[in-house]
Enzyme design. Sequence first.
Site, PDB file in Angstrom:
ATOM      1  CB  CYS A 282      -0.886   0.044   1.252  1.00  0.00           C
ATOM      2  SG  CYS A 282      -1.972  -1.378   1.480  1.00  0.00           S
TER       3      CYS A 282
ATOM      4  CG  ASP B  69      15.064  37.741 -13.642  1.00  0.00           C
ATOM      5  OD1 ASP B  69      14.911  37.480 -14.841  1.00  0.00           O
ATOM      6  OD2 ASP B  69      14.141  38.155 -12.904  1.00  0.00           O
TER       7      ASP B  69
END
Length: 489
Positions: free
Chosen positions: A34, A439
């Site tokens: 599981c 930037d």
Amino acid sequence: MHTDTEACVRAVKSRDARFDGVFFTAVRTTRIYCRPSCPVVPPKPENMVFHPSAASCQRAGFRACKRCRPDTSPGSPAWNVRADLVARAMRLIRDGVVDREGIPGLATRLGYSTRQIERQLLAELGAGPLALARAQRAQAARVLIETTPLPMAEIAFAAGFSSIRSFNDTVRQVFALPPGELRARATPSRDPNPPGVIVLRLPFRAPLAPSNLFGHLAATAVPGVEEWRDGAYRRTLRLPHGHGIVALSPRPDHIACRLFLTDSRDLTIAISRCRWLLDLDADPVAVDGHLRTDPLLAPLVDASPGRRVPRTVDAAEFAVRAVLGQQVSTAAARTHAARLVTAHGDPVRDPEGGLTHLFPAPEALAELDPESLALPRSRRTTLLTLLGALADGSLRLGFDSDRDEARARLLALPGFGPWTTEVIAMRALGDPDAFLPGDLGIRRAAQGLGLPSTPAALTSRAALWRPWRAYAVQYLWATEPHPVNHLPD
């Protein structure tokens, strides 16, 4: 993590979905495996054994739980973060390289012997490349069985199996049901899909902030190749056996994915590239938790947790677009790219929208006339040199790329500076620590937050954010009132 039994037991008892895909719980008494968040009553700790992969569980003789469907868990975030041999191998296996080229092809791409790769994967994942690819084929088969009316024989070969017998045996072993019964148990669709269309859900670890993710993709979309239509980001895909068109829509607990494929053998690679594009295997709790330790960044994280890094489905395409976007507006970059697409892209038919072309491959662009490019001469040289390096293989950008080596090769090309190199590292190579201190948007955001705004000082300050600086970039960019930060209307 699967070796830390105490931590795994705690995660299973609390049904913590953050660990889905990170490890798997196998139950000795039922022979079922599981995901940690399985809704059934947790077994006794002494009956649990933990595995690092679904393939490892299957190799040990466990079958997938019908309730939590562990085979559909998000991928481990480690394979996107790390850059070592195992991580690069896992990214390539997930991209279908073993099915297309075999283990020798995987080894050639990675520059290691097949024995070395087998040994390292077994040591860390409890399964070798064949078992890992087999688990992936089983999941692809399940998707096709449950979502298409294709005959089982076609599904077998589309999912990558070499024979119908191996397809039947694998489906029975992994899901404890024959293919026909698996299809019979699937919830029938109210609206049957047209031929070639596959509809599925792409899971992710919550939270997910769709605004910058889909906003960025929509705002920078190249006409003909990408579009935003009816609440979905749509684009064309160049795939090994043909082409595809995908529509991706954000939902509260999944990404709705609608795929049109000219060849269903491309299902696995198409899903892999869509997950990579949207950074769906990230662990946002770990990322955001680390970034919150900076008191100046914490308010941005708290305001919109779960930001992902918008990536690309084609690293070479993105590198070309990064050069076209140097020192121009988003609109101008889209215009330059659209001209290349119209002139050199392969035409496609889009029965559900306005897409018209595949983005041209480097080989198709390597011989183009530089005078046909409406770019400054220096940028023409940059673009043509890049295209030549991509076409002849001297520059490799992809899942198997060594990030540091790719950076060095990019910086050696004319016209490539830190900004272009880092944006390619961030969005094409998937480096979670890529950083753009020069930037303009980052510098403005930093100044507004009281952070240093010069590249050197900001880089020094951003050491606190490592190894998640690419995610910090997303939070900093989000302070700007730019369309990339908002879902389109």
